[in-house]
Design a protein around this motif. Structure first.
Motif, PDB file in Angstrom:
ATOM      1  N   MET A  52       0.817  -1.211   0.000  1.00  0.00           N
ATOM      2  CA  MET A  52       0.000   0.000   0.000  1.00  0.00           C
ATOM      3  C   MET A  52       0.853   1.265   0.000  1.00  0.00           C
ATOM      4  SD  MET A  52      -3.153  -1.116   2.484  1.00  0.00           S
ATOM      5  CE  MET A  52      -3.854   0.539   2.428  1.00  0.00           C
ATOM      6  N   LEU A  53       1.992   1.226   0.664  1.00  0.00           N
ATOM      7  CA  LEU A  53       2.887   2.380   0.663  1.00  0.00           C
ATOM      8  C   LEU A  53       3.497   2.616  -0.706  1.00  0.00           C
ATOM      9  CD1 LEU A  53       4.710   2.010   4.098  1.00  0.00           C
ATOM     10  CD2 LEU A  53       3.308   3.951   3.361  1.00  0.00           C
ATOM     11  N   GLU A  54       3.711   1.546  -1.450  1.00  0.00           N
ATOM     12  CA  GLU A  54       4.290   1.657  -2.786  1.00  0.00           C
ATOM     13  C   GLU A  54       3.240   2.027  -3.836  1.00  0.00           C
ATOM     14  OE1 GLU A  54       5.861  -2.224  -3.292  1.00  0.00           O
ATOM     15  OE2 GLU A  54       7.496  -1.948  -1.842  1.00  0.00           O
ATOM     16  N   TYR A  75     -11.315   5.836   4.374  1.00  0.00           N
ATOM     17  CA  TYR A  75     -11.306   7.115   5.094  1.00  0.00           C
ATOM     18  C   TYR A  75     -10.151   7.159   6.084  1.00  0.00           C
ATOM     19  CZ  TYR A  75     -13.005  10.896   8.114  1.00  0.00           C
ATOM     20  OH  TYR A  75     -13.113  12.053   8.863  1.00  0.00           O
ATOM     21  N   LYS A  76      -9.934   6.060   6.783  1.00  0.00           N
ATOM     22  CA  LYS A  76      -8.875   5.972   7.792  1.00  0.00           C
ATOM     23  C   LYS A  76      -7.489   6.190   7.180  1.00  0.00           C
ATOM     24  CE  LYS A  76      -7.386   2.597  11.325  1.00  0.00           C
ATOM     25  NZ  LYS A  76      -7.970   3.179  12.540  1.00  0.00           N
ATOM     26  N   PHE A  77      -7.239   5.534   6.042  1.00  0.00           N
ATOM     27  CA  PHE A  77      -5.942   5.662   5.375  1.00  0.00           C
ATOM     28  C   PHE A  77      -5.800   7.017   4.676  1.00  0.00           C
ATOM     29  CE2 PHE A  77      -6.225   1.093   5.964  1.00  0.00           C
ATOM     30  CZ  PHE A  77      -4.930   0.752   6.315  1.00  0.00           C
ATOM     31  N   TYR A  78      -6.903   7.559   4.194  1.00  0.00           N
ATOM     32  CA  TYR A  78      -6.887   8.873   3.555  1.00  0.00           C
ATOM     33  C   TYR A  78      -6.420   9.945   4.529  1.00  0.00           C
ATOM     34  CZ  TYR A  78      -8.608  12.378   0.174  1.00  0.00           C
ATOM     35  OH  TYR A  78      -8.724  13.395  -0.749  1.00  0.00           O
ATOM     36  N   ARG A  79      -6.804   9.800   5.804  1.00  0.00           N
ATOM     37  CA  ARG A  79      -6.459  10.787   6.827  1.00  0.00           C
ATOM     38  C   ARG A  79      -4.959  10.864   7.095  1.00  0.00           C
ATOM     39  NH1 ARG A  79     -10.354  12.526  10.540  1.00  0.00           N
ATOM     40  NH2 ARG A  79      -8.648  13.860  11.264  1.00  0.00           N
ATOM     41  N   ILE A  80      -4.207   9.827   6.738  1.00  0.00           N
ATOM     42  CA  ILE A  80      -2.749   9.872   6.949  1.00  0.00           C
ATOM     43  C   ILE A  80      -1.996  10.064   5.630  1.00  0.00           C
ATOM     44  CG2 ILE A  80      -2.774   8.572   9.118  1.00  0.00           C
ATOM     45  CD1 ILE A  80      -1.815   6.111   7.470  1.00  0.00           C
ATOM     46  N   ASP A 176      -6.841  -2.376  10.925  1.00  0.00           N
ATOM     47  CA  ASP A 176      -6.117  -1.595  11.925  1.00  0.00           C
ATOM     48  C   ASP A 176      -4.670  -2.060  12.046  1.00  0.00           C
ATOM     49  OD1 ASP A 176      -6.554   0.656  13.568  1.00  0.00           O
ATOM     50  OD2 ASP A 176      -6.483  -0.595  15.363  1.00  0.00           O
ATOM     51  N   LEU A 177      -4.429  -3.351  11.887  1.00  0.00           N
ATOM     52  CA  LEU A 177      -3.061  -3.873  11.903  1.00  0.00           C
ATOM     53  C   LEU A 177      -2.250  -3.296  10.742  1.00  0.00           C
ATOM     54  CD1 LEU A 177      -3.457  -7.676  12.777  1.00  0.00           C
ATOM     55  CD2 LEU A 177      -2.189  -5.975  14.085  1.00  0.00           C
ATOM     56  N   ILE A 178      -2.858  -3.274   9.548  1.00  0.00           N
ATOM     57  CA  ILE A 178      -2.162  -2.719   8.379  1.00  0.00           C
ATOM     58  C   ILE A 178      -1.925  -1.225   8.574  1.00  0.00           C
ATOM     59  CG2 ILE A 178      -2.269  -2.325   5.896  1.00  0.00           C
ATOM     60  CD1 ILE A 178      -4.112  -4.802   5.730  1.00  0.00           C
ATOM     61  N   TYR A 179      -2.946  -0.522   9.047  1.00  0.00           N
ATOM     62  CA  TYR A 179      -2.840   0.921   9.296  1.00  0.00           C
ATOM     63  C   TYR A 179      -1.702   1.209  10.276  1.00  0.00           C
ATOM     64  CZ  TYR A 179      -4.234   5.497  11.208  1.00  0.00           C
ATOM     65  OH  TYR A 179      -4.249   6.798  11.649  1.00  0.00           O
ATOM     66  N   THR A 180      -1.660   0.472  11.371  1.00  0.00           N
ATOM     67  CA  THR A 180      -0.641   0.685  12.393  1.00  0.00           C
ATOM     68  C   THR A 180       0.752   0.394  11.845  1.00  0.00           C
ATOM     69  OG1 THR A 180      -2.233   0.107  14.119  1.00  0.00           O
ATOM     70  CG2 THR A 180       0.091   0.062  14.726  1.00  0.00           C
ATOM     71  N   GLY A 188       6.530  10.201  10.930  1.00  0.00           N
ATOM     72  CA  GLY A 188       6.496  11.652  10.784  1.00  0.00           C
ATOM     73  C   GLY A 188       5.469  12.107   9.768  1.00  0.00           C
ATOM     74  N   ARG A 189       5.499  11.470   8.608  1.00  0.00           N
ATOM     75  CA  ARG A 189       4.561  11.831   7.545  1.00  0.00           C
ATOM     76  C   ARG A 189       3.121  11.552   7.942  1.00  0.00           C
ATOM     77  NH1 ARG A 189       4.946   8.308   2.219  1.00  0.00           N
ATOM     78  NH2 ARG A 189       2.724   8.221   1.747  1.00  0.00           N
ATOM     79  N   ALA A 190       2.881  10.410   8.576  1.00  0.00           N
ATOM     80  CA  ALA A 190       1.526  10.046   8.994  1.00  0.00           C
ATOM     81  C   ALA A 190       0.998  11.032  10.039  1.00  0.00           C
ATOM     82  CB  ALA A 190       1.502   8.631   9.551  1.00  0.00           C
ATOM     83  N   ALA A 191       1.835  11.380  11.005  1.00  0.00           N
ATOM     84  CA  ALA A 191       1.417  12.305  12.060  1.00  0.00           C
ATOM     85  C   ALA A 191       1.126  13.690  11.489  1.00  0.00           C
ATOM     86  CB  ALA A 191       2.494  12.392  13.136  1.00  0.00           C
ATOM     87  N   GLU A 192       1.973  14.150  10.565  1.00  0.00           N
ATOM     88  CA  GLU A 192       1.776  15.468   9.978  1.00  0.00           C
ATOM     89  C   GLU A 192       0.486  15.513   9.150  1.00  0.00           C
ATOM     90  OE1 GLU A 192       2.310  19.415   9.026  1.00  0.00           O
ATOM     91  OE2 GLU A 192       3.291  18.180  10.564  1.00  0.00           O
ATOM     92  N   ASN A 193       0.236  14.479   8.378  1.00  0.00           N
ATOM     93  CA  ASN A 193      -0.989  14.437   7.576  1.00  0.00           C
ATOM     94  C   ASN A 193      -2.234  14.330   8.443  1.00  0.00           C
ATOM     95  OD1 ASN A 193       0.234  14.667   5.053  1.00  0.00           O
ATOM     96  ND2 ASN A 193       0.595  12.467   4.895  1.00  0.00           N
TER      97      ASN A 193
END
Length: 206
Positions: A52-54, A75-80, A176-180, A188-193
């Motif tokens: 998913m990151l790629e 929605y959850k992944f969009y937020r990061i 949630d496991l994949i998200y985490t 850093g990028r996830a927190a900023e987004n």
């Protein structure tokens, strides 16, 4: 009476208190999560997170109750910061699949693992170069066999129990496991987004 006639857990008695029922449901849900975690291959979640990151864009697809999970997950992944999309109707799935390309990933959620519409969407998307991740309870189901990566969760339900919280909980747990794992990879990028999106939505209430 056959358990097939139950629309709730067959261990629950009509005459028991709600607190007794609550304990039975809690035990069943905890058991489902424990079995799901124990059955996961060692690097399965890491592979999904990397995929998913790629990806250029993750598409979350599902029908019915699984569609709710797909919508929430996108929605959850969009937020990061992942450019994720959710699709919960068959026509839009096929349109998406026809336009999919190398660099896209389709995350298909299907409890039965046999939804014809979802199978066709995966097949078409893969023909166009996309990758696929399947989240299902049936290890031998068509959807899992079509996917590049399969995640199987441990939740069983009768026909009349379709949409039980136990099934949804297992599906959300996997997401949630994949998200985490993704947040761990790009903290850093996830927190900023997440901060940006939280501040943007907060503006609506000012």
């Amino acid at each position: 009476e056959s358990t097939k006639r139950y629309i709730i857990n067959s261990d629950i008695s009509p005459t028991e208190s709600s607190l007794v029922t609550g304990r039975k449901l809690l035990d069943a849900n905890i058991g489902t999560l424990e079995k799901t975690l124990a059955s996961l291959p060692e690097d399965c979640i890491e592979r999904c997170a990397d995929c998913m990151l790629e990806a250029r864009r993750p598409f979350f697809i599902g029908l019915g109750n699984s569609g709710f999970v797909a919508m929430d997950s996108a929605y959850k992944f969009y937020r990061i910061g992942l450019d994720s999309r959710a699709i919960d109707d068959s026509h839009t799935m096929m349109i998406m699949a026809s336009l999919a390309q190398k660099g896209d990933v389709v995350v298909a959620v299907s409890h039965s693992g046999a939804s014809e519409e979802v199978c066709r969407a995966i097949q078409l998307a893969k023909q166009n170069g996309a990758r696929a991740i399947a989240v299902t309870s049936d290890e031998a189901g068509r959807i899992g066999c079509l996917a590049d990566i399969q995640i199987t969760y441990e939740a069983k339900e009768s026909v009349l129990e379709t949409g039980s919280i136990t099934t949804k909980l297992a599906q959300f747990f996997i997401m949630d496991l994949i998200y985490t794992q993704i947040v761990k990879a790009i903290p850093g990028r996830a927190a900023e987004n997440k901060k940006k999106t939280a501040e943007a939505t907060a503006l609506l209430h000012k």
